[in-house]
Motif scaffolding. Sequence first.
Motif, PDB file in Angstrom:
ATOM      1  N   MET A   1      32.865  50.200  41.839  1.00  0.00           N
ATOM      2  CA  MET A   1      33.127  48.789  42.011  1.00  0.00           C
ATOM      3  C   MET A   1      32.038  48.020  41.253  1.00  0.00           C
ATOM      4  N   THR A   2      32.435  46.984  40.543  1.00  0.00           N
ATOM      5  CA  THR A   2      31.496  46.199  39.757  1.00  0.00           C
ATOM      6  C   THR A   2      30.613  45.340  40.658  1.00  0.00           C
ATOM      7  N   GLN A   3      29.531  44.828  40.071  1.00  0.00           N
ATOM      8  CA  GLN A   3      28.619  43.970  40.818  1.00  0.00           C
ATOM      9  C   GLN A   3      29.336  42.708  41.291  1.00  0.00           C
ATOM     10  N   HIS A   4      30.204  42.135  40.421  1.00  0.00           N
ATOM     11  CA  HIS A   4      30.963  40.948  40.813  1.00  0.00           C
ATOM     12  C   HIS A   4      31.901  41.258  41.972  1.00  0.00           C
ATOM     13  N   ALA A   5      32.538  42.413  41.916  1.00  0.00           N
ATOM     14  CA  ALA A   5      33.466  42.786  42.983  1.00  0.00           C
ATOM     15  C   ALA A   5      32.725  42.964  44.306  1.00  0.00           C
ATOM     16  N   GLU A   6      31.570  43.610  44.266  1.00  0.00           N
ATOM     17  CA  GLU A   6      30.795  43.810  45.490  1.00  0.00           C
ATOM     18  C   GLU A   6      30.351  42.473  46.086  1.00  0.00           C
ATOM     19  N   ALA A   7      29.866  41.569  45.233  1.00  0.00           N
ATOM     20  CA  ALA A   7      29.421  40.258  45.713  1.00  0.00           C
ATOM     21  C   ALA A   7      30.593  39.461  46.270  1.00  0.00           C
ATOM     22  N   CYS A   8      31.723  39.530  45.599  1.00  0.00           N
ATOM     23  CA  CYS A   8      32.910  38.802  46.061  1.00  0.00           C
ATOM     24  C   CYS A   8      33.406  39.380  47.382  1.00  0.00           C
ATOM     25  N   LEU A   9      33.399  40.678  47.483  1.00  0.00           N
ATOM     26  CA  LEU A   9      33.819  41.346  48.716  1.00  0.00           C
ATOM     27  C   LEU A   9      32.914  40.934  49.876  1.00  0.00           C
ATOM     28  N   GLU A  10      31.608  40.943  49.655  1.00  0.00           N
ATOM     29  CA  GLU A  10      30.658  40.569  50.703  1.00  0.00           C
ATOM     30  C   GLU A  10      30.843  39.122  51.141  1.00  0.00           C
ATOM     31  N   MET A  56      40.708  43.740  46.373  1.00  0.00           N
ATOM     32  CA  MET A  56      39.527  44.344  45.753  1.00  0.00           C
ATOM     33  C   MET A  56      39.356  45.794  46.177  1.00  0.00           C
ATOM     34  N   GLN A  57      39.594  46.066  47.449  1.00  0.00           N
ATOM     35  CA  GLN A  57      39.437  47.433  47.950  1.00  0.00           C
ATOM     36  C   GLN A  57      40.432  48.400  47.332  1.00  0.00           C
ATOM     37  N   THR A  58      41.606  47.900  46.990  1.00  0.00           N
ATOM     38  CA  THR A  58      42.639  48.772  46.428  1.00  0.00           C
ATOM     39  C   THR A  58      42.766  48.637  44.917  1.00  0.00           C
ATOM     40  N   ASP A  59      41.879  47.829  44.316  1.00  0.00           N
ATOM     41  CA  ASP A  59      41.907  47.584  42.875  1.00  0.00           C
ATOM     42  C   ASP A  59      43.298  47.134  42.421  1.00  0.00           C
ATOM     43  N   SER A  60      43.822  46.166  43.143  1.00  0.00           N
ATOM     44  CA  SER A  60      45.158  45.630  42.868  1.00  0.00           C
ATOM     45  C   SER A  60      45.250  45.077  41.448  1.00  0.00           C
ATOM     46  N   PRO A  61      46.389  45.268  40.783  1.00  0.00           N
ATOM     47  CA  PRO A  61      46.564  44.679  39.457  1.00  0.00           C
ATOM     48  C   PRO A  61      46.617  43.150  39.506  1.00  0.00           C
ATOM     49  N   PHE A  62      46.744  42.585  40.694  1.00  0.00           N
ATOM     50  CA  PHE A  62      46.781  41.128  40.868  1.00  0.00           C
ATOM     51  C   PHE A  62      45.464  40.580  41.419  1.00  0.00           C
ATOM     52  N   MET A  63      44.439  41.417  41.421  1.00  0.00           N
ATOM     53  CA  MET A  63      43.165  41.062  42.022  1.00  0.00           C
ATOM     54  C   MET A  63      42.597  39.758  41.450  1.00  0.00           C
ATOM     55  N   LYS A  64      42.620  39.589  40.151  1.00  0.00           N
ATOM     56  CA  LYS A  64      42.048  38.381  39.550  1.00  0.00           C
ATOM     57  C   LYS A  64      42.812  37.129  39.959  1.00  0.00           C
ATOM     58  N   GLN A  65      44.129  37.218  40.004  1.00  0.00           N
ATOM     59  CA  GLN A  65      44.932  36.066  40.420  1.00  0.00           C
ATOM     60  C   GLN A  65      44.692  35.736  41.899  1.00  0.00           C
ATOM     61  N   ILE A  66      44.607  36.761  42.718  1.00  0.00           N
ATOM     62  CA  ILE A  66      44.368  36.557  44.150  1.00  0.00           C
ATOM     63  C   ILE A  66      42.987  35.949  44.363  1.00  0.00           C
ATOM     64  N   CYS A  67      41.992  36.443  43.628  1.00  0.00           N
ATOM     65  CA  CYS A  67      40.638  35.900  43.757  1.00  0.00           C
ATOM     66  C   CYS A  67      40.574  34.450  43.265  1.00  0.00           C
ATOM     67  N   ALA A  68      41.331  34.127  42.225  1.00  0.00           N
ATOM     68  CA  ALA A  68      41.367  32.741  41.739  1.00  0.00           C
ATOM     69  C   ALA A  68      41.969  31.827  42.810  1.00  0.00           C
ATOM     70  N   LEU A  69      43.048  32.265  43.436  1.00  0.00           N
ATOM     71  CA  LEU A  69      43.663  31.491  44.514  1.00  0.00           C
ATOM     72  C   LEU A  69      42.711  31.387  45.705  1.00  0.00           C
ATOM     73  N   ARG A 104      35.515  33.024  41.903  1.00  0.00           N
ATOM     74  CA  ARG A 104      35.726  32.534  40.534  1.00  0.00           C
ATOM     75  C   ARG A 104      35.126  33.493  39.511  1.00  0.00           C
ATOM     76  N   LYS A 105      33.967  34.028  39.834  1.00  0.00           N
ATOM     77  CA  LYS A 105      33.331  35.016  38.941  1.00  0.00           C
ATOM     78  C   LYS A 105      34.216  36.250  38.823  1.00  0.00           C
ATOM     79  N   MET A 106      34.766  36.657  39.942  1.00  0.00           N
ATOM     80  CA  MET A 106      35.640  37.831  39.977  1.00  0.00           C
ATOM     81  C   MET A 106      36.920  37.594  39.180  1.00  0.00           C
ATOM     82  N   ALA A 107      37.422  36.397  39.238  1.00  0.00           N
ATOM     83  CA  ALA A 107      38.684  36.076  38.575  1.00  0.00           C
ATOM     84  C   ALA A 107      38.529  35.891  37.061  1.00  0.00           C
ATOM     85  N   ALA A 108      37.307  35.671  36.630  1.00  0.00           N
ATOM     86  CA  ALA A 108      37.063  35.412  35.191  1.00  0.00           C
ATOM     87  C   ALA A 108      37.295  36.636  34.324  1.00  0.00           C
TER      88      ALA A 108
END
Length: 108
Positions: A1-10, A56-69, A104-108
Amino acid sequence: MTQHAEACLETSVSCIEAFNTCFSRCLKEQAHHDLSGCIRLDRECADICELAVKAMQTDSPFMKQICALCADVCEACGTECQKDDHNHCQACAKSYFACADECRKMAA
């Protein structure tokens, strides 16, 4: 998991925890009907944060869109909670804004 993903998850998990506190305390306020906007958006935010966490936990192909929302919803919730003087609303707003920033960082 990337640093952005971990921070976003937390921050998403923290946001859900802040929601639970704010939601239950708003309902206990004498004039909780005046806090109905905050209460309603708290629920919305918790729902989208839970979805973002799962994405994020399942590495969804829609993760960026979901994080943006999620960022948009968290921003709206933070703005609403910030209007209330209660400490729990102010703490919740702070958590929402932090989550919005990380999403937003995750969605970028």
